[in-house]
Every structure is written in structure tokens, then in C-alpha cells.
Design a protein around this motif. Structure first.
Motif, PDB file in Angstrom:
ATOM      1  N   PHE A 228      -2.944 110.703-109.245  1.00  0.00           N
ATOM      2  CA  PHE A 228      -2.827 112.104-109.831  1.00  0.00           C
ATOM      3  C   PHE A 228      -4.550 112.457-109.156  1.00  0.00           C
ATOM      4  O   PHE A 228      -4.340 114.256-109.171  1.00  0.00           O
ATOM      5  N   GLY A 233      -1.041 112.153-103.961  1.00  0.00           N
ATOM      6  CA  GLY A 233      -0.275 112.296-105.475  1.00  0.00           C
ATOM      7  C   GLY A 233       1.087 111.085-104.761  1.00  0.00           C
ATOM      8  O   GLY A 233       0.652 110.024-104.631  1.00  0.00           O
ATOM      9  N   SER A 238       5.038 115.153-110.428  1.00  0.00           N
ATOM     10  CA  SER A 238       3.912 116.344-110.330  1.00  0.00           C
ATOM     11  C   SER A 238       2.832 115.248-111.760  1.00  0.00           C
ATOM     12  O   SER A 238       4.215 114.998-112.710  1.00  0.00           O
TER      13      SER A 238
END
Length: 251
Positions: A228, A233, A238
């Protein structure tokens, strides 16, 4: 892994002396022995197993009750042992066995103590059955499917040798290696296990729906909290998605 003396392409594999027995192992006969043993053990399942499960649940809940009742008395060993044993047993002695289907055929309550029902479907069910940092649905995919069908192979998400390669190859002071391992001991559930099990759940959903794996995502790579903070990523979800469905409710 299924061809100890030869590779699938037919090339010979040189085995170490201590592993030479593998080359002599009759894989087909071994498979049949395991199937027979499984069938025999399944026949022996019954009410005693159900009583044992409920006894473990009772002791686990009792540990939790003691922990919650004493946690307000400042930092104390009784609360620590009670809460940690409650959390540990709820996963390793109750959820693990149920989610593997160990009670599917013997427990009369098919609506709860079943691999497809236990701790999944809603936040309330998760709270009542098995409340931990990781989502039970995600753990079912990561452990029951990815781990057990790829034991000790590169695709095994729980392969410690692979996951600890950063520590092993680190060329800095040994003291920092020990510090790294100690920090992992204290944080691994939320730092590694929650995000990585959720990654496996997301990838499994993509495969079922025929959605291509995002470019640049290696399914074998572990996803940790560090992802993160990198430009790469996770590639498939997310931080806020993970927080809202996995460890956010647990906090």
C-alpha cells in the motif's frame, strides 16, 4: 512434486542421498493407501466428534470470557492468556477443522457447522463464529485451495522459505534480521495474512468470472501491508477495500 524420479518432460532428476527413497516410492500405491485411510477414518466419525467440537467451543468461549472480563484491570497476564487462547483456539482448533469440512457429514446443524456456512456470508456470522484479522472467505481460498493444492511449491502462499527470502538474503547486520523476524511475529496477521488471503480471494473471483489478471500482477507474489506504500500497489484491490471488509470490522 508428483513425479519424484522424473520431471514431467521426462528428464531425470538428481536426488540427494537422503532423498533417494523418493525415487523408489510407488506414487499410485501411496495414493490408494491414503484414499483407503481417509475412507476408514470417515466411517469412524460420529457423535463423539460432535461432542468434542462443542467441548472445544466451550473452553474457547470460557477463555474469551475470562479475557474480556479481566482486560479492564490494567495489563495483566490472565487477560492476555485468556484472549490469546480464545483467538488462537477459535482459528486453529475450531474454524480450521470446520472450514476443511471435517464436520460436514456428522454435525446435525448443517446450517452452521459446514465448510460453506461457518463464519461466512455476513459480518454477524463472522462475529459469532470466527472473528479475526482476515476474512474467513479469503482464508478458505488461500488455505484450503491455494495452500493445500500447492504444498511446499512456489505457488504455495504459505511457503515460509519463499516468504522470508528478503530476510534470508539481507546482507546487513544479523541483529536487524532478528529484529525483522520479531516484528513479523508481532504483526504477521494484519501485516501479511489479511492482505494476502484477500488477494487470493480477489484473484479466485477474477478466474471464476473470466476476468484477466491485471498486467504486472504475479499471482505467486505475496501481498503485504508494504504494497500500500509502493507505487505498484496490490494490483487488484485498494487499502480502503481491505480495511472495510477485512480488518476494519475487527478493529
Amino acid at each position: 512434486m508428483c513425479f519424484p524420479s522424473k520431471l514431467k518432460e521426462g528428464n531425470l532428476v538428481e536426488l540427494k542421498k537422503e532423498d533417494e527413497w523418493i525415487g523408489e516410492l510407488d506414487i499410485a500405491a501411496f495414493r490408494e493407501d491414503i484414499k483407503k485411510l481417509g475412507a476408514e477414518l470417515e466411517k469412524n466419525q460420529g457423535s463423539d466428534d460432535v461432542r468434542h467440537l462443542h467441548k472445544m467451543i466451550m473452553w474457547s468461549n470460557l477463555c474469551g470470557l475470562v479475557g474480556f472480563a479481566t482486560m479492564g484491570l490494567s495489563v495483566n497476564l490472565l487477560a492476555i492468556v485468556g484472549l490469546s487462547t480464545f483467538t488462537f483456539s477459535r482459528w486453529t482448533m475450531i474454524a480450521h477443522h470446520i472450514c476443511h469440512g471435517g464436520y460436514d457429514k456428522v454435525h446435525p446443524n448443517k446450517g452452521r457447522f459446514n465448510r460453506f456456512k461457518f463464519a461466512v456470508g455476513s459480518l454477524w456470522t463472522r462475529y459469532m463464529d470466527w472473528f479475526d484479522w482476515m476474512m474467513p472467505e479469503a482464508w478458505n481460498v488461500e488455505h484450503n485451495n491455494r495452500h493445500h493444492y500447492n504444498l511446499s511449491e512456489k505457488e504455495d502462499p504459505d511457503l515460509v522459505e519463499e516468504n522470508s527470502i528478503g530476510v534470508r538474503e539481507y546482507e546487513g547486520p544479523v541483529a536487524l534480521k532478528y529484529l525483522n523476524v520479531f516484528m513479523a511475529m508481532c504483526t504477521w496477521k494484519w501485516f501479511y495474512y489479511a492482505p494476502n488471503t484477500y488477494k487470493e480471494l480477489k484473484l479466485a473471483k477474477m478466474r471464476r468470472e473470466g476476468i484477466p489478471i491485471p498486467e504486472g500482477v504475479n499471482p505467486a507474489d505475496a501481498v503485504t501491508f508494504k504494497n500500500f506504500f509502493s507505487s505498484k500497489g496490490t494490483g487488484c484491490y485498494s487499502f480502503w477495500e481491505l480495511f472495510s471488509v477485512a480488518f476494519g470490522p475487527y478493529l
